[in-house]
Structures are given as C-alpha cells and as structure tokens.
Design an enzyme around this catalytic site. Structure first.
Site, PDB file in Angstrom:
ATOM      1  N   GLY A 247       0.839  -1.195   0.000  1.00  0.00           N
ATOM      2  CA  GLY A 247       0.000   0.000   0.000  1.00  0.00           C
ATOM      3  C   GLY A 247       0.873   1.245   0.000  1.00  0.00           C
TER       4      GLY A 247
ATOM      5  CB  CYS B  31       5.288  -4.125   0.171  1.00  0.00           C
ATOM      6  SG  CYS B  31       6.145  -2.577  -0.144  1.00  0.00           S
ATOM      7  CE1 TYR B  32       1.270   1.282   5.411  1.00  0.00           C
ATOM      8  CE2 TYR B  32      -0.349  -0.480   5.644  1.00  0.00           C
ATOM      9  CZ  TYR B  32       0.131   0.760   6.014  1.00  0.00           C
ATOM     10  OH  TYR B  32      -0.513   1.485   6.983  1.00  0.00           O
TER      11      TYR B  32
ATOM     12  CG  HIS C  32       5.367  -5.575  -4.541  1.00  0.00           C
ATOM     13  ND1 HIS C  32       4.087  -5.464  -4.060  1.00  0.00           N
ATOM     14  CD2 HIS C  32       6.021  -4.453  -4.143  1.00  0.00           C
ATOM     15  CE1 HIS C  32       3.943  -4.317  -3.428  1.00  0.00           C
ATOM     16  NE2 HIS C  32       5.109  -3.679  -3.457  1.00  0.00           N
TER      17      HIS C  32
ATOM     18  CD  GLU D 181       2.442  -8.404  -5.141  1.00  0.00           C
ATOM     19  OE1 GLU D 181       3.353  -9.066  -4.633  1.00  0.00           O
ATOM     20  OE2 GLU D 181       2.029  -7.333  -4.660  1.00  0.00           O
TER      21      GLU D 181
ATOM     22  N   GLY E  87     -23.864 -11.321 -26.999  1.00  0.00           N
ATOM     23  CA  GLY E  87     -23.044 -12.073 -27.949  1.00  0.00           C
ATOM     24  C   GLY E  87     -21.605 -12.134 -27.482  1.00  0.00           C
ATOM     25  N   GLY E  88     -21.282 -11.418 -26.426  1.00  0.00           N
ATOM     26  CA  GLY E  88     -19.936 -11.483 -25.845  1.00  0.00           C
ATOM     27  C   GLY E  88     -19.798 -12.719 -24.971  1.00  0.00           C
ATOM     28  CB  VAL E  89     -16.765 -14.334 -23.543  1.00  0.00           C
ATOM     29  CG1 VAL E  89     -16.464 -15.627 -22.804  1.00  0.00           C
ATOM     30  CG2 VAL E  89     -16.023 -14.300 -24.860  1.00  0.00           C
ATOM     31  CG  ASP E  90     -17.762 -11.377 -19.722  1.00  0.00           C
ATOM     32  OD1 ASP E  90     -16.942 -12.287 -19.901  1.00  0.00           O
ATOM     33  OD2 ASP E  90     -17.444 -10.182 -19.612  1.00  0.00           O
ATOM     34  CB  SER E  91     -24.020 -11.816 -21.702  1.00  0.00           C
ATOM     35  OG  SER E  91     -23.703 -11.740 -23.064  1.00  0.00           O
ATOM     36  CB  SER E  92     -22.173 -16.336 -24.347  1.00  0.00           C
ATOM     37  OG  SER E  92     -22.396 -15.329 -25.288  1.00  0.00           O
TER      38      SER E  92
ATOM     39  CE  LYS F 218     -13.566 -11.278 -21.322  1.00  0.00           C
ATOM     40  NZ  LYS F 218     -14.827 -10.537 -21.423  1.00  0.00           N
TER      41      LYS F 218
END
Ligand code: XMP
Length: 521
Positions: A60, A87-88, A178, A180, A232-237, A377
C-alpha cells in the site's frame, strides 16, 4: 448458500497497492480461491464469517510510521491461520506484533533488487535460492529495522535488512518485495509454498465451480423465471449457458440487435443459442429504432447515451412480455466487484459513459443473478470450455455494447456501417489467417469521417479512409498497439482496398492507452 459446501478461502486484506489484484491472480492460478477486501471494511466479525484458511496483507502507498495509517484487525494474528505480509503488509505486521519500522530516504528501494539468504530458513522458501540470490521487485520507502519477537531474518537485500522474515512456529511470513509481479520471476513459488503450508488442496477448479454455481442459482431463483440480456460477448453467453443448465427453460434470453453489430454477428449468436443450445431466445431486431435515433448525432457521448437509453427501453419492452420473471442475469465479473482502496480519495474523471444495463433491476423490480461475480476473465473462458461452448466463441475479442457506433466517428449512416463491417471482416480474417488472433486482446477497423483522393486502375477515386487498431492488454485498462510486420500491414491494406467498395486508404493506429483509449470514441 448454507447447504452448498464452501470452497477453501484465502483472505487478501488490501492496503491500496496498485498490484493487489495480481496477488489474487497468482493464487487463482494455483486453484486457490481468494477474496480481496479493503482494509477499512475488514472487521473480525466479517473475518470469522469468511473463515479463511490464510490471510495475506497487501502492499500500500501509506507509511506505517504515519499516525492514523491503516492497520489489520489485531485479531487476525490470533486466528491460528498462516499470515503473509507483503511490503506495507510486512511493515504493518511488524508494527502490530512488536517490531520496528523506519522511514527515511536512505531506506528507499524501487525497481529490481537481489535478495540473498541470511541464515534462518523457512518452509515458505522451498525452491528459493537454489541457484544463488533471487531477483525481486522492490517498491518501498520504509523498511523493517527490527523484527517482532518470534521472527527471524531469512534474507536481505541492499536496502532491506529484513527482505524476508518468518516466524515458522506460527506460520507468519513477511516479505519487503512484491512476489506477485512478473519482475519477481520466482514469486509464484512463494505463493505455492504458502498455500501448501496453509493446507489448501487446490479445490478451486472450474468444474467444481460449475457444480457449485448451478446449485447456488437453483437455490437463489427457486421456481421463478430469469431473463438474461445477451450481447453475444463471452460473459453474458457463459452466464446464460450456466443458468440454462441450472433452471432449463425458465431462462429466457433477450438479444437486442441495435443494428451496430459486426458482419454475421446476429446470425451467429442466434443460431448458437437457439439451434445449438435450445435456449429460449427473443431476437429483437431494433435496428430501425436505434439508427433512426442516431441520425444526425455525431458527439461521442450523445451517441453512447442515446444507445444506452434505448437499450434499456427495448430490453424492458421485451422483458415485460415474459410472464413471471423475477430475476435479471448479468455477466458481472470479479474485477468489476473488487472495491479498491482509493489512493487519491477523489472521484475519477468520466472518460466515457460505458454502456451496460445498470439501473435496470431497480426500474423493473428484478433481483440480480450474477453467477460470474467471483471470476476473472480467463476463468470465465475456462468455465465456458467446461460448459462446452465452441472454442472460437470463447476466445472472441471483447466487443463494446455501443458496437460499431463508437468505431465510426461522426454521424452514422447505414452506408458507412456497411463499409465498416466489410473492412472489419477482411481485417479479422487476415489476423486469423496469420494465426495472430489469440495473441491480440482486441482488433477492429474504424471508419474515418473523411474522404480522400486515390487512383485505381486509370481512374480517380474519392472514398473513405479506414484505420486499423490492434492492441495487447491484460484487462483493457492499459494497452499497447500490436507490432504487426510491414508485410502483414501492406497485405491487409491491399486486400481491404481491393475487396471493400468505398475505402481507398488504410492507416494503422499506433497509439497506446494511455494516452489513447482502445475504442475511437
Ligand atoms: P476504452 O475504449 O475505454 O475501452 O479504452 C476499454 C475496453 O472496454 C470496451 N468498451 C466497452 N465495453 N460497453 C462495453 O461493454 C462500453 O460502452 C464500452 N466502451 C468500451 C472496449 O471495447 C475495450 O475492450
């Protein structure tokens, strides 16, 4: 959710680092489920309800030496679960457990550094230092000058005498760097060791998730009906297919075709949902309405607002026809849900009014079903594969809600949209033929509102110019233009000019984001 067995959970307490999300990414890659929560929201009541098997304290921007700087709830150190401070997070741990942290210009360290072993060892370091010192990424102004009782120093760096410290008996570990970020190449190993020490068995898999999500949807929805706006996108499909597996024909999808879709898009979406999945689908062809309302509108925000408003009206009109619908499904993802600690504290400027169905549930008296709100995603894509969606569909580049309207600067006409659709299709075909589609986050053509003079055969032409855009990105927040070869660009330009009537000039957009945005409007 009481009768659905919970997965093992790791709590990440966020102190506002820019890279906290990467901690979650690294853990999810290890099939460890984790949740990020801002430090100011984490009470011990909340922690006990979440029942994490381990806790990570993020980095942070603050200094623990400043009065009033954030702390972790003291009770987490009495839970009996492993804790990792980064870190923090390391400094907060030392401050709260009886160590000492110092500020000062000479203790700052930014960028690459090398850490070397310093005597004590700890099981979190299995696989570290095998080849000598390790490269890590540092970004700190303060440093730990004295460890808390029970801790030992395992490694140091030039400006961090306590680069890695451990209290092995309590499984408390803390690092100044870090692990990550990619600039700490062996960082994932630390997370792997930490998760193993905390007893995680890697139960966060997409097949387990699917079963849990189906059970949760059934429990939430009961006997009611659900409607789902399909883009028609991936998420809603993926959301739609998952919900259909949970409740069958009590799901109805509404696909609003605003006349701003890519070539063949409406046909592909409708055939996949109706024919391949047999999911009840309302195909609302509302192109007349949208294109009529957009006639003469050239301001980007006015276009976006018009489309957003009409979308809600049209969606509502069709949804009203579905008797007994009590729920609205949305493909909300985890990055939209994570409530980051605001470092500046101020509201961020509105760059663009994004189009979504926000506000709909209240207007319609519906409850939200968001079966993807725990997922990143790439996890949604993995879930899509698990659900059997075609690979070509899962890997599709993101496509914005306002569609081609924001790729056609200036006023939109049917003629311009037709030209743009053809150019875009040739461009994407080129990218696929060259095997580049999956290396690119998003690629599309934009039709410029200018005509330029050219010569074809023996004649003069006076046609539109188009711009090609292709970017690499991790989350769409920042982006770099894709470095196509000159050969690819000239072959694509030639094909577009030869195959698309109405375009006689092609340019390639080499702007990164920032300062540009991915879309043109
Ligand atoms: P920008 O242009 O803001 O785009 O750099 C970042 C990402 O968001 C997508 N985008 C949208 N997606 N509704 C959406 O669903 C929108 O209104 C919208 N505007 C931009 C864009 O395609 C890119 O992936």
């Amino acid at each position: 959710m009481t009768d659905i067995p919970p997965h093992q959970c790791l709590l990440i307490i966020d102190f506002g680092s820019q890279v906290t999300r990467l901690i979650a990414r690294r853990l999810r890659e290890l099939n460890v489920y984790c949740e990020i929560h801002p430090c100011q929201n984490v009470t011990m009541d909340f922690v006990r309800r979440l029942a994490p098997r381990a806790v990570i304290l993020s980095g942070g921007p603050d200094s623990v030496t400043r009065q009033g700087s954030p702390r972790a709830p003291q009770g987490i150190f009495g839970l009996g679960v492993p804790v990792l401070g980064i870190c923090y997070g390391q400094q907060v741990m030392m401050e709260q457990l009886g160590g000492r942290v110092e500020s000062g210009h000479s203790s700052a360290e930014f960028g690459r550094a090398r850490v070397t072993p310093a005597g004590a060892t700890a099981p979190i370091l299995d696989g570290w230092f095998a080849g000598g010192p390790e490269q890590v990424w540092m970004s700190h102004g303060d440093h730990v000058s004295r460890v808390a009782p029970g801790f030992e120093v395992c490694a140091t760096s030039p400006n961090a005498p306590c680069a890695i410290i451990a209290d092995v008996s309590r499984h408390f570990y803390a690092v100044q760097f870090h692990p990550e970020v990619h600039h700490t190449p062996n960082g994932a190993k630390l997370f792997e060791n930490f998760a193993r020490l905390a007893g995680f068995t890697g139960d966060w898999t997409m097949s387990a998730y699917r079963d849990r999500a189906i059970a949760a949807i059934r429990q939430q929805v009961g006997d009611a009906k659900v409607i789902c706006g399909l883009s028609g996108g991936v998420d809603s499909s993926v959301a739609a297919v998952l919900i259909h597996q949970a409740i069958g024909d009590r799901l109805t999808c509404v696909f609003v075709d605003h006349g701003l879709l890519r070539k063949d898009e409406a046909r592909e979406v409708v055939s996949m949902f109706r024919d391949a999945y047999n999911i009840p689908l309302i195909h609302a062809d509302e192109s007349e309405l949208f294109l009529g309302a957009l006639a003469g509108v050239s301001d980007p925000e006015a276009k976006r607002k018009t489309i957003g408003r009409l979308f809600i009206d049209v969606f509502q009109k069709h949804a009203d026809a579905i008797d007994g619908a009590g729920f609205l499904a949305q493909g909300t993802l985890y990055p939209d849900v994570i409530e980051s600690v605001s470092v500046s504290g101020g509201p961020s400027a509105t760059i663009k009014s994004h189009h979504n169905v926000g506000g709909l549930p209240e207007r319609m008296g519906l409850t939200l079903v968001e079966p993807l709100r725990d997922l990143f995603k790439d996890e949604v894509r993995a879930l899509g594969r698990e659900l059997g969606l075609p690979p070509g569909f899962i890997g599709r580049h993101p496509f914005p809600g306002p569609g081609l309207a924001i790729r056609c600067p200036g006023e939109i006409t049917r003629e311009k949209l037709g030209i743009l659709r053809e150019a875009d299709a040739v461009y994407i075909d080129q990218i696929r033929r060259h095997g580049l589609y999956d290396d690119i986050w998003q690629a599309f053509a934009a039709l410029l509102p200018v005509r330029t003079v050219g010569v074809m055969g023996d004649g003069r032409t006076y046609d539109y110019a188009c711009a090609l855009r292709a970017v690499t990105s991790v989350d769409g927040m920042t982006a770099d233009y894709y470095p196509f070869s000159h050969g690819f660009l000239s072959e694509t330009a030639t094909r577009i000019i030869n195959e698309v009537r109405g375009i006689n000039r092609v340019t390639y957009d080499i702007t990164s984001k920032p300062p540009g945005t991915i879309e043109w409007e």
